[in-house]
Design a protein around this motif. Structure first.
Motif, PDB file in Angstrom:
ATOM      1  N   ALA A 283       0.845  -1.191   0.000  1.00  0.00           N
ATOM      2  CA  ALA A 283       0.000   0.000   0.000  1.00  0.00           C
ATOM      3  C   ALA A 283       0.884   1.245   0.000  1.00  0.00           C
ATOM      4  O   ALA A 283       2.046   1.216   0.428  1.00  0.00           O
ATOM      5  N   LEU A 284       0.333   2.363  -0.476  1.00  0.00           N
ATOM      6  CA  LEU A 284       1.083   3.606  -0.504  1.00  0.00           C
ATOM      7  C   LEU A 284       1.478   4.033   0.907  1.00  0.00           C
ATOM      8  O   LEU A 284       0.719   3.875   1.864  1.00  0.00           O
ATOM      9  N   THR A 285       2.671   4.586   1.026  1.00  0.00           N
ATOM     10  CA  THR A 285       3.175   5.068   2.310  1.00  0.00           C
ATOM     11  C   THR A 285       3.194   6.598   2.315  1.00  0.00           C
ATOM     12  O   THR A 285       3.022   7.247   1.270  1.00  0.00           O
ATOM     13  N   GLU A 286       3.445   7.183   3.487  1.00  0.00           N
ATOM     14  CA  GLU A 286       3.552   8.639   3.589  1.00  0.00           C
ATOM     15  C   GLU A 286       4.677   9.162   2.707  1.00  0.00           C
ATOM     16  O   GLU A 286       4.543  10.208   2.055  1.00  0.00           O
ATOM     17  N   CYS A 302      -5.398   4.935  -8.918  1.00  0.00           N
ATOM     18  CA  CYS A 302      -6.206   4.058  -9.756  1.00  0.00           C
ATOM     19  C   CYS A 302      -6.436   2.729  -9.037  1.00  0.00           C
ATOM     20  O   CYS A 302      -5.472   2.018  -8.713  1.00  0.00           O
ATOM     21  N   PHE A 303      -7.695   2.419  -8.747  1.00  0.00           N
ATOM     22  CA  PHE A 303      -8.019   1.205  -8.001  1.00  0.00           C
ATOM     23  C   PHE A 303      -8.997   0.351  -8.792  1.00  0.00           C
ATOM     24  O   PHE A 303      -9.850   0.864  -9.523  1.00  0.00           O
ATOM     25  N   ASP A 304      -8.900  -0.980  -8.572  1.00  0.00           N
ATOM     26  CA  ASP A 304      -9.866  -1.893  -9.168  1.00  0.00           C
ATOM     27  C   ASP A 304     -11.239  -1.653  -8.549  1.00  0.00           C
ATOM     28  O   ASP A 304     -11.349  -1.208  -7.406  1.00  0.00           O
ATOM     29  N   GLY A 305     -12.282  -1.987  -9.312  1.00  0.00           N
ATOM     30  CA  GLY A 305     -13.640  -1.752  -8.829  1.00  0.00           C
ATOM     31  C   GLY A 305     -14.182  -2.838  -7.925  1.00  0.00           C
ATOM     32  O   GLY A 305     -15.353  -2.786  -7.545  1.00  0.00           O
ATOM     33  N   ASP A 306     -13.353  -3.826  -7.541  1.00  0.00           N
ATOM     34  CA  ASP A 306     -13.841  -4.897  -6.668  1.00  0.00           C
ATOM     35  C   ASP A 306     -13.657  -4.523  -5.202  1.00  0.00           C
ATOM     36  O   ASP A 306     -13.182  -3.437  -4.872  1.00  0.00           O
ATOM     37  N   ALA A 307     -14.026  -5.451  -4.317  1.00  0.00           N
ATOM     38  CA  ALA A 307     -13.963  -5.175  -2.878  1.00  0.00           C
ATOM     39  C   ALA A 307     -12.535  -4.905  -2.421  1.00  0.00           C
ATOM     40  O   ALA A 307     -12.293  -4.021  -1.585  1.00  0.00           O
ATOM     41  N   ARG A 311     -11.106  -1.530  -0.554  1.00  0.00           N
ATOM     42  CA  ARG A 311     -10.390  -1.544   0.723  1.00  0.00           C
ATOM     43  C   ARG A 311      -9.050  -0.821   0.598  1.00  0.00           C
ATOM     44  O   ARG A 311      -8.645  -0.074   1.496  1.00  0.00           O
ATOM     45  N   ALA A 312      -8.372  -1.028  -0.525  1.00  0.00           N
ATOM     46  CA  ALA A 312      -7.096  -0.341  -0.736  1.00  0.00           C
ATOM     47  C   ALA A 312      -7.303   1.162  -0.824  1.00  0.00           C
ATOM     48  O   ALA A 312      -6.513   1.950  -0.277  1.00  0.00           O
ATOM     49  N   ALA A 313      -8.354   1.587  -1.501  1.00  0.00           N
ATOM     50  CA  ALA A 313      -8.651   3.017  -1.601  1.00  0.00           C
ATOM     51  C   ALA A 313      -8.940   3.602  -0.229  1.00  0.00           C
ATOM     52  O   ALA A 313      -8.486   4.718   0.104  1.00  0.00           O
ATOM     53  N   ALA A 314      -9.693   2.864   0.590  1.00  0.00           N
ATOM     54  CA  ALA A 314     -10.030   3.364   1.924  1.00  0.00           C
ATOM     55  C   ALA A 314      -8.778   3.491   2.785  1.00  0.00           C
ATOM     56  O   ALA A 314      -8.630   4.466   3.543  1.00  0.00           O
ATOM     57  N   ARG A 315      -7.861   2.525   2.698  1.00  0.00           N
ATOM     58  CA  ARG A 315      -6.616   2.611   3.475  1.00  0.00           C
ATOM     59  C   ARG A 315      -5.802   3.828   3.064  1.00  0.00           C
ATOM     60  O   ARG A 315      -5.247   4.539   3.912  1.00  0.00           O
ATOM     61  N   THR A 316      -5.713   4.066   1.766  1.00  0.00           N
ATOM     62  CA  THR A 316      -4.953   5.218   1.291  1.00  0.00           C
ATOM     63  C   THR A 316      -5.603   6.527   1.735  1.00  0.00           C
ATOM     64  O   THR A 316      -4.914   7.471   2.139  1.00  0.00           O
ATOM     65  N   TYR A 368     -17.099  10.120   1.835  1.00  0.00           N
ATOM     66  CA  TYR A 368     -18.360   9.792   2.502  1.00  0.00           C
ATOM     67  C   TYR A 368     -18.721   8.326   2.262  1.00  0.00           C
ATOM     68  O   TYR A 368     -19.067   7.592   3.203  1.00  0.00           O
ATOM     69  N   ASP A 369     -18.655   7.876   1.018  1.00  0.00           N
ATOM     70  CA  ASP A 369     -19.019   6.487   0.705  1.00  0.00           C
ATOM     71  C   ASP A 369     -18.092   5.502   1.416  1.00  0.00           C
ATOM     72  O   ASP A 369     -18.524   4.442   1.867  1.00  0.00           O
ATOM     73  N   MET A 370     -16.816   5.850   1.488  1.00  0.00           N
ATOM     74  CA  MET A 370     -15.868   4.964   2.165  1.00  0.00           C
ATOM     75  C   MET A 370     -16.224   4.793   3.640  1.00  0.00           C
ATOM     76  O   MET A 370     -16.162   3.694   4.188  1.00  0.00           O
ATOM     77  N   VAL A 371     -16.565   5.902   4.292  1.00  0.00           N
ATOM     78  CA  VAL A 371     -16.912   5.836   5.713  1.00  0.00           C
ATOM     79  C   VAL A 371     -18.273   5.180   5.897  1.00  0.00           C
ATOM     80  O   VAL A 371     -18.463   4.320   6.770  1.00  0.00           O
TER      81      VAL A 371
END
Length: 618
Positions: A283-286, A302-307, A311-316, A368-371
């Motif tokens: 995952a991306l770091t600071e 750029c993230f895949d549209g799957d689950a 999750r990776a997008a939310a972590r970033t 908002y959607d992520m949360v």
């Protein structure tokens, strides 16, 4: 002795070049760069440009980085310039020691070893044994030019192949281990290759020097991809694949796209998206985000549209919140389910990928959607948990004004998404009781509404406005004149207003505690009135309310008192005042009035303004 390259690189990264040069010449934004008149030769029209990591004058040819600027501008020697910049950056200049000299020589040595290894891998790709690897790359759609551009190669299928290739150049196994190409054997075991039977991807630093390799196995073995280990040159959390090529493309205006892996980056470059990069299997770091922001104010992730992609997008997003600022933003690109950049381009060409880039959303639009995905359901408990999580997310942003804007945007959407539709009167649908036909529908029951007392409403509005002022007396410097001109209800509201203005005229410092003591002594009845029903007061009354929220809600209630006609007249007066004086306070007043008028004409209602100021607001 020269200073360590890593230290000098860190010093340059910690020195914002525009801020440094801006002390000597006025700079203005010019797209993603800055421009101004050259400090080294007299000129009337700007030809001096400042970029993230260097400056250039198109008039006199002056060029360099932060260290060069201090040397040219202040007449400093190289050591003096480094000392001055290091002191400002909070870095200690390394002392010249024999050990440091050996480390520098070793670093130069390791770069040479890695370059020699890259050339050996590229030669093997063209040998008969490398034909399966070359066929694999060609089947993936890579052109010969792209293969050469990225320096792709083949490790060889047997252990010890690299050491044998480089032995004739005087490169020892010890050096290959230090460079991360081999690992020491355990016990009596000899050193072993880290890469064999793999397609090789050189990893370069921002200056284009090879610092490590990644390798993809041919066939079904695991792991499919491996990266070199941490070395003196290579840190996985600091590095980005394709960074050296992306810098040049980003400088020319290409969007910076963060993909998942090597082949995605290479496919994007070949398709014309030359500022694509990728983290190295994590995952991306600071540190990587900071590197991306040095390329562009808003990289696109750029993230895949799957689950897993979500999750990776939310972590970033969670990691990035604390690092955001008005100049540091993030965009999110969601790919169609089942696609990555490589497959999307193969199926639809560059236009297909450009379409998803055009649909990118800023972090503020997807947060908002992520949360909300963590709090399904519409129960009061779920809604309360969601609202708390939204406020917590906005609170992670260190820039207070940006945090306030995020909070407003998130809560606006929260109220919009959880607002219940007005119930419709039941008409029976053409049926009587028990489904019978022809019966008269039961009329809807509408309870009588109590009449609205205008005086009571104005009194409560006055209480809100005065409570905000009492909780944040620093406002008085901005709103003193506006508060004095308001037609407040007679009695307590007017007496409190006079008390506040009188205190402001004599107070040595605009502190809330001092004002509270003054009100308790001089206007105890008004003090108790302000404290009554704290849950009915606006959020701006809270002691820790953000300044932007405080000012916005104060002017909101001011606008409710004045009405549009009075605000228009007041804006004309404010325009005259600002044109005559140019005073910052007059400018602020004019801005507030324009915002108020725009909000009233849009019909905005600040639903979140109430119910947040728990307990004693003062």
């Amino acid at each position: 002795m020269s200073l360590p390259p890593n230290f000098l690189e860190e010093l340059r990264l910690r020195t914002p070049l525009a801020a440094l040069i801006g002390r000597s010449t006025k700079l203005t934004r010019a797209g993603r760069q800055w421009k101004g008149c050259c400090p080294f030769h007299g000129e009337k029209s700007p030809s001096f440009y400042v970029y993230d990591d260097h400056y250039h004058c198109f008039g006199c040819g002056a060029h360099g980085d932060a260290i060069a600027f201090v040397m040219q501008n202040q007449g400093a020697t190289f050591p003096e310039a480094v000392e001055r910049l290091a002191a400002e950056a909070g870095l200690e200049v390394p002392k010249a020691t024999p050990q440091q000299a050996r480390r520098e020589a070793k670093a130069r040595d390791l770069h040479g070893v890695l370059q020699a290894a890259a050339e050996a891998f590229q030669r093997r790709l063209r040998l008969p044994e490398g034909r399966p690897a070359l066929d694999y790359l060609l089947r993936r759609g890579l052109s010969e030019e792209t293969i050469r551009k990225f320096g792709l190669g083949w490790s060889g299928g047997g252990r010890g192949a690299l050491a044998a290739d480089l032995k004739g150049q005087g490169i020892e196994i010890r050096q290959l281990c230090e460079a991360g190409l081999m690992r020491e054997g355990e016990g009596d075991q000899p050193p072993a290759d880290l890469f064999f039977n793999r397609v090789m991807f050189p990893i370069r630093d921002r200056r284009g020097r090879i610092i490590s390799f990644g390798g993809r196995i041919l066939g079904d073995g695991q792991p499919k991809y491996v990266n070199g280990p941490e070395t003196e040159l290579f840190s996985k959390r600091r590095s980005l694949y394709g960074l050296d090529l992306a810098r040049e493309a980003a400088f020319k205006g290409a969007p910076v796209v963060v993909a998942e892996g090597y082949m995605d980056v290479i496919a994007l470059h070949q398709a014309g998206f030359g500022a694509a990069v990728a983290p190295l299997g994590t995952a991306l770091t600071e540190d990587q985000l900071a590197e991306l922001w040095r390329l562009t104010p808003e990289p696109l992730l750029c993230f895949d549209g799957d689950a897993a992609g979500m999750r990776a997008a939310a972590r970033t997003a969670e990691l990035a919140l604390a690092l955001l600022s008005p100049e540091r933003r993030l965009g999110f690109v969601t790919l169609p389910k089942g696609d990555d950049p490589d497959t999307l381009i193969k199926g639809g060409g560059p236009r297909a990928f450009q379409a998803v880039l055009d649909a990118a959303q800023p972090l503020s639009g997807v947060l908002y959607d992520m949360v909300a995905s963590r709090f399904p359901g519409a129960t009061p408990e779920s809604r309360a948990a969601l609202r708390h999580a939204l406020e917590e997310a906005a609170g992670k942003i260190s820039d207070k004004f940006l945090a306030g804007e995020y909070r407003r945007a998130l809560l606006d959407r929260f109220f919009a998404s959880t607002r219940r539709p007005a119930p419709q009167p039941w008409t029976g649908g053409g049926r009587g009781e028990r489904g019978g036909r022809g019966r008269t529908p039961i009329p809807a029951f509408t309870p009588p509404r109590p009449s609205i007392d205008p005086d009571q409403v104005r009194g409560e509005q006055a209480r809100c406005l005065l409570a905000i002022t009492a909780a944040h007396p620093w406002l008085l410097a901005e709103i003193e004149e506006a508060l004095g001109q308001l037609d407040l209800p007679a009695g307590l509201p007017d007496r409190l207003r006079q008390c506040l203005l009188a205190w402001h005229a004599e107070a040595p410092a605009l502190e809330a505690a001092a004002l509270s003591d003054h009100l308790r002594k001089t206007e105890p009845e008004g003090w108790e009135w302000l404290r009554r029903f704290p849950r009915m007061l606006p959020a701006a009354v809270a002691p820790d309310a953000l300044p932007k929220l405080v000012a916005e809600q104060w002017w909101y209630f001011f606008g409710r008192f004045r009405g549009e006609a009075a605000l228009l007249a007041e804006r004309q007066e404010a325009e005259r005042d600002f044109a005559a004086s140019g005073d910052p306070a007059a400018q602020t007043r004019l801005i507030r009035l324009n915002e108020l008028l725009a909000a009233q004409r849009r019909g905005e209602i600040e639903e979140e303004a109430f119910g947040d100021a728990a307990g004693d607001p003062h």
